[in-house]
Design a protein around this motif. Structure first.
Motif, short mmCIF file in Angstrom:
data_model
loop_
_atom_site.label_atom_id
_atom_site.label_comp_id
_atom_site.label_asym_id
_atom_site.label_seq_id
_atom_site.Cartn_x
_atom_site.Cartn_y
_atom_site.Cartn_z
N VAL A 23 52.36 27.68 28.99
CA VAL A 23 53.26 28.78 29.21
C VAL A 23 53.09 29.12 30.68
N GLU A 24 54.20 29.85 31.06
CA GLU A 24 54.01 30.33 32.37
C GLU A 24 54.55 31.79 32.62
N PHE A 25 53.74 32.35 33.54
CA PHE A 25 54.04 33.90 33.66
C PHE A 25 53.84 34.01 35.35
N SER A 26 54.75 35.10 35.66
CA SER A 26 54.78 35.22 37.16
C SER A 26 54.13 36.72 37.34
N ALA A 27 53.31 36.67 38.58
CA ALA A 27 52.63 37.97 38.58
C ALA A 27 52.11 38.07 40.06
N SER A 28 51.79 39.32 40.47
CA SER A 28 51.33 39.43 41.78
C SER A 28 49.84 39.95 41.83
N HIS A 29 49.30 39.65 43.01
CA HIS A 29 47.83 40.07 43.10
C HIS A 29 47.52 40.52 44.51
N ARG A 30 46.26 40.84 44.73
CA ARG A 30 45.68 41.01 46.13
C ARG A 30 43.95 40.65 45.75
N CYS A 31 43.57 39.76 46.57
CA CYS A 31 42.13 39.21 46.29
C CYS A 31 41.38 40.16 47.57
N ALA A 32 40.62 40.89 47.50
CA ALA A 32 39.77 41.66 48.06
C ALA A 32 38.76 42.48 47.62
N VAL A 33 37.59 42.50 48.12
CA VAL A 33 36.39 43.38 47.63
C VAL A 33 36.58 44.85 48.11
N PRO A 34 36.54 45.65 47.42
CA PRO A 34 36.66 47.09 47.77
C PRO A 34 35.50 47.38 48.39
N GLY A 35 35.60 48.17 50.00
CA GLY A 35 34.24 48.33 50.44
C GLY A 35 34.03 47.27 51.48
N TRP A 36 34.74 46.17 51.52
CA TRP A 36 34.44 45.04 52.76
C TRP A 36 35.47 45.34 53.85
N SER A 37 35.18 44.92 54.82
CA SER A 37 35.91 44.82 56.14
C SER A 37 37.05 43.90 55.78
N GLU A 38 38.12 44.09 56.61
CA GLU A 38 39.20 43.23 56.77
C GLU A 38 38.77 41.72 56.86
N GLU A 39 37.78 41.80 57.85
CA GLU A 39 37.40 40.46 58.43
C GLU A 39 36.37 39.75 57.28
N GLN A 40 35.64 40.34 56.52
CA GLN A 40 34.97 40.05 55.51
C GLN A 40 36.03 39.29 54.35
N ASN A 41 36.89 40.09 54.01
CA ASN A 41 37.72 39.83 52.96
C ASN A 41 38.55 38.70 53.46
N ARG A 42 39.05 38.68 54.50
CA ARG A 42 39.91 37.34 55.19
C ARG A 42 38.92 36.11 55.29
N ALA A 43 37.49 36.25 55.42
CA ALA A 43 36.86 35.04 55.62
C ALA A 43 36.53 34.53 53.88
N ALA A 44 36.63 35.54 53.09
CA ALA A 44 36.23 34.93 51.57
C ALA A 44 37.69 34.48 51.17
N PHE A 45 38.71 35.34 51.34
CA PHE A 45 40.02 34.99 50.68
C PHE A 45 41.18 34.48 51.38
N GLY A 46 41.17 34.59 52.62
CA GLY A 46 42.31 33.85 53.46
C GLY A 46 43.51 34.84 53.32
N ALA A 47 44.72 34.24 52.99
CA ALA A 47 45.88 34.90 52.92
C ALA A 47 45.80 35.69 51.56
N ASP A 48 45.06 35.48 50.69
CA ASP A 48 44.97 36.19 49.47
C ASP A 48 44.66 37.71 49.60
N ALA A 49 43.99 37.87 51.01
CA ALA A 49 43.57 39.25 51.28
C ALA A 49 44.47 39.88 51.86
N ASN A 50 45.89 39.75 52.02
CA ASN A 50 46.88 40.17 52.60
C ASN A 50 47.01 41.81 52.14
N PRO A 51 47.22 42.92 52.80
CA PRO A 51 47.05 44.11 52.18
C PRO A 51 48.26 44.54 51.21
#
Lengths: 136, 146
Positions: free
Chosen positions: A7-35
């Motif tokens: 089955v297919e489904f379409s959804a949006s998300h953002r991958c970031a750990v709350p409390g981490w800096s933008e740099e930390q999230n970018r290092a862990a998740f790349g473009a998935d961390a876009n705000p």
């Protein structure tokens, strides 16, 4: 014997750990961390195993499987912003790993009999990234 | 168990030809793939890792770290290359996709520790190579001869 339903489904998300800096999230998740988040056409393949019933010639009625996949996954996640609208992703980062494990937990109670067992959940985030979860 | 798979595309040429065989035998065994001028494919390589999912990040492995590892150990060596002429592994070994899967698995197994460092429960698990849309070759890490 194993059968797989897709089955297919379409959804949006953002991958970031709350409390981490933008740099930390970018290092862990790349473009998935876009705000503002972004979306995917997820493809879910659910593999079940069991013996073929000698009368019906089926392991399980695929209409019932389709209904369960829609009720437990598609109706819950399709065209949603996972972080805001789908538990537990208000507190758990909606990576493909976590979504696949959540889908496994949602489906396991439905396919946990001697006749039909849940073998594997495979979730494609894109054609180039997929996560598999099984009982091992 | 949770397994993460990342897929990469690369294009390369090869010729299937064994020095053990006569011209007729090569033609019979490899057919069109024995064409003396070689031929190419748009391959897809899938690399899989298994391990625990980090409870904070929800990640099994950092995608960028996996990309860098596969790019350095595999893609940089094969992209737009002639496998027979430009990879020393195939000077004697016929670059069938069975052998390509084995060489890639060995290279990834050998280099894994250098890229991912300190011992953890994260493991290189499997490669799958799609030679064309119709041919798929798989090798699991435990099949690699140490």
């Amino acid at each position: 014997m194993r059968i797989t339903r897709r089955v297919e489904f379409s959804a949006s998300h953002r991958c970031a750990v709350p409390g981490w800096s933008e740099e930390q999230n970018r290092a862990a998740f790349g473009a998935d961390a876009n705000p503002y988040g972004h979306g995917h056409n997820y493809v879910l393949e659910v593999t079940l195993s069991g013996d073929v019933d000698p009368v019906t010639g089926m392991i399980v009625d695929l209409k019932d499987v389709k209904e369960i996949l829609h009720r437990e996954v598609v109706d819950v996640m399709d065209h949603r912003y996972l972080n805001a609208e789908v538990s537990p992703f208000d507190t758990v980062v909606p990576t493909a790993e976590n979504i696949a494990q959540d889908i496994w937990r949602r489906l396991l109670p439905h396919f946990n009999t001697p006749q039909v067992r849940l073998e594997q959940v495979r979730l494609y985030e894109t054609e180039n990234v997929y996560v598999e979860v099984d009982a091992a | 168990m949770t397994r993460l798979t990342l897929r990469y595309a690369f294009s390369a040429s090869h010729r299937l030809h064994s020095s053990e065989f006569s011209a007729e035998e090569n033609c019979r065994v490899y057919g069109k793939c024995n064409n003396p001028h070689g031929h190419g494919h748009n391959y897809f390589l899938e690399v899989s890792l298994t391990g625990p999912v980090d409870p904070v990040t929800g990640l099994l492995a950092n995608r960028g770290a996996v990309d860098a590892w596969v790019r350095k150990e595999i893609l940089a060596r094969v992209e737009y290359r002639n496998l027979n002429e430009e990879m020393p592994e195939f000077k004697r070994l016929v670059p069938t996709t069975e052998n390509v899967a084995r060489i890639f698995s060995e290279a990834l197994s050998r280099s894994y520790a250098a890229h991912f460092g300190t011992p953890s429960e994260l493991r290189f698990d499997r490669v799958r190579i799609h030679e064309t849309r119709n041919n798929l070759f798989e090798m699991e890490a435990h099949e690699v001869q140490q």
